[in-house]
Design an enzyme around this catalytic site. Structure first.
Site, PDB file in Angstrom:
ATOM      1  N   ARG A  37       0.822  -1.210   0.000  1.00 29.59           N
ATOM      2  CA  ARG A  37       0.000   0.000   0.000  1.00 29.59           C
ATOM      3  C   ARG A  37       0.861   1.267   0.000  1.00 29.59           C
ATOM      4  O   ARG A  37       0.456   2.284  -0.571  1.00 29.59           O
ATOM      5  CB  ARG A  37      -0.963  -0.018   1.187  1.00 29.59           C
ATOM      6  CG  ARG A  37      -2.089  -1.023   0.980  1.00 29.59           C
ATOM      7  CD  ARG A  37      -3.008  -1.114   2.165  1.00 29.59           C
ATOM      8  NE  ARG A  37      -4.161  -1.946   1.841  1.00 29.59           N
ATOM      9  CZ  ARG A  37      -4.975  -2.482   2.740  1.00 29.59           C
ATOM     10  NH1 ARG A  37      -4.759  -2.261   4.019  1.00 29.59           N
ATOM     11  NH2 ARG A  37      -5.996  -3.230   2.370  1.00 29.59           N
ATOM     12  N   LYS A 199     -19.671 -16.123   0.849  1.00 32.13           N
ATOM     13  CA  LYS A 199     -21.079 -15.780   1.014  1.00 32.13           C
ATOM     14  C   LYS A 199     -21.697 -15.148  -0.231  1.00 32.13           C
ATOM     15  O   LYS A 199     -21.140 -14.222  -0.800  1.00 32.13           O
ATOM     16  CB  LYS A 199     -21.240 -14.818   2.191  1.00 32.13           C
ATOM     17  CG  LYS A 199     -20.827 -15.406   3.536  1.00 32.13           C
ATOM     18  CD  LYS A 199     -21.031 -14.395   4.646  1.00 32.13           C
ATOM     19  CE  LYS A 199     -20.668 -14.983   6.012  1.00 32.13           C
ATOM     20  NZ  LYS A 199     -20.873 -13.993   7.107  1.00 32.13           N
ATOM     21  N   GLY A 356      -9.097  -7.897  -2.124  1.00 36.70           N
ATOM     22  CA  GLY A 356      -9.248  -9.011  -1.202  1.00 36.70           C
ATOM     23  C   GLY A 356      -8.483 -10.254  -1.583  1.00 36.70           C
ATOM     24  O   GLY A 356      -7.349 -10.207  -2.067  1.00 36.70           O
ATOM     25  N   GLY A 379     -13.849  -3.524  -0.334  1.00 35.50           N
ATOM     26  CA  GLY A 379     -15.218  -3.015  -0.302  1.00 35.50           C
ATOM     27  C   GLY A 379     -15.460  -1.903  -1.299  1.00 35.50           C
ATOM     28  O   GLY A 379     -16.529  -1.826  -1.910  1.00 35.50           O
TER      29      GLY A 379
END
Length: 399
Positions: A37, A199, A356, A379
């Site tokens: 990052r 999910k 992710g 996200g």
């Protein structure tokens, strides 16, 4: 989403506040274990410094309780950034103290300062106006290059824009918007979306948003078992969202109505022990009523699914991939994710890898430089693909 870019700015001699994403992993000794990052922010930082900006950086790190929680200090990031830039990076021990304000005022053109963790103050997440004004300080220009937090309306991403004359996106955010918005406006066909992970509920909005645009969906990971159970198959002890079975059926019905191909794994790799070296078997889910036996758990796509998915990937014109095919962190269960990673890397398609675990997989297999684009936001990238407005980008000055 035409927003002002640092390419459009004259920053010479001006005080610039830049939001970066230095939410880096640290070990128990406070040492950085992955500086990705920080490295990702370098192009924008270097451009601003070389153009004569008096540059102050701010960021969050982790979920600290308050200022006493020094295991979340950004000091190691300041040290590492100095090493990468090969110049001194000053550090302020608070983001809104008198000492921080004085250090910011003392900066000369081409000099840089990193403020301490903005989340040491609860006012950061609540987007408190007074806190945002103090954080804005004497800045004449605000630059946001923290895409991973752009979906949060926090003081350091949205609030400060109300107290600074010009707000622009950095080069990292500019590139994220290019690939996740511009290039997907009219994607080359066939447009293939690969979704994995645990999910259905985590990806439902992305799936729904892209059903109208994609030619084909590939579904892997544990979310595939929710779809299979919804279809009436037994899935043994596999992870399933039992409260999302009707939702899974609705998605399948909508895909059929839109003539969007929706591919679920033709077989699955199963185990009785969730550990490396465990015995595995591959069961054809279309045989014997598509049952996975009780006591067995699905942990990866099977060999037939690997062949079918890789063949689909090889024919794609555009690929968006978010989520692994199985528990690839355990070597015994990595075959599906590894094969899909290699197929995406080999493909001539425009390939966009979401944030992710998909990014982790691409890096694990050393193929990061063989895909077109890797998003830095988990996200944030999902919400952008869903068609949502991101507060940290919406707040920037229009171009």
């Amino acid at each position: 989403m035409a927003k002002l870019s640092i390419r459009d700015l004259d920053v010479s001699g001006k005080a610039v506040l830049m939001r970066v994403d230095f939410n880096i992993p640290l070990n128990d000794a406070g040492e950085i274990t992955d500086d990705t990052r920080i490295v990702s922010a370098l192009p924008s930082i270097k451009q601003l410094l070389s153009s004569g900006a008096r540059l102050t950086l701010c960021s969050h790190l982790g979920r600290p309780k308050d200022e006493s929680d020094l295991k979340y200090s950004l000091r190691p990031a300041a040290t590492r950034l100095g090493e990468l830039l090969k110049q001194d990076v000053a550090f302020a021990e608070s983001c809104i103290s008198e000492q921080a304000a004085a250090a910011r005022s003392a900066l000369q053109a081409g000099e840089i300062l990193l403020l301490e963790n903005t989340r040491f103050f609860p006012e950061e997440k609540s987007n408190d106006a007074s806190f945002a004004k103090t954080l804005a300080g004497d800045a004449e220009i605000f630059v946001n290059d923290a895409f991973g937090t752009a979906h949060r309306a926090h003081a350091s991403t949205e609030g400060v824009t109300h107290h600074i004359a010009q707000s622009a996106m950095g080069l990292l955010i500019e590139r994220e918007l290019e690939f996740l918005c511009d290039k997907l406006e009219s994607p080359s066909s066939p447009f293939l979306v690969i979704m994995g992970g645990a999910k259905v509920s985590d990806k439902i909005e992305v799936i729904t948003a892209l059903l109208n645009k994609a030619d084909t969906f590939i579904i892997g990971g544990a979310m595939a078992y929710t779809f299979r159970k919804a279809q009436g198959h037994a899935v043994g002890d596999s992870l399933v969202e039992n409260d999302k079975l009707d939702l899974a059926l609705d998605i399948l019905k909508k895909a059929e109505e839109l003539n969007t191909r929706f591919l679920l794994p033709a077989d699955t790799r199963i185990t009785q022990e969730f550990k490396n070296g465990a015995e595995t078997q591959v069961t054809n889910i279309y045989a014997d009523g598509g049952n996975i036996p009780d006591g067995w758990e699905g942990i990866d796509i099977g060999d037939v699914a690997i062949d079918e998915f890789c063949a689909e990937i090889s024919q794609a014109g555009t690929i968006v991939w978010n989520g692994p095919m199985g528990v690839f962190e355990i070597d015994s269960f990595e075959a599906g994710t590894k094969a899909v990673t290699e197929a995406v890397a080999k493909s001539s398609a425009l390939s966009i890898v979401g944030g992710g675990d998909s990014v982790t997989a691409v890096k694990k297999y050393g193929l990061a430089d063989q895909v077109s684009f890797i998003s830095t936001g988990g996200g944030a990238s999902l919400e952008l693909l869903e068609g949502k407005q991101l507060p940290g980008i919406t707040a920037l000055t229009d171009a």
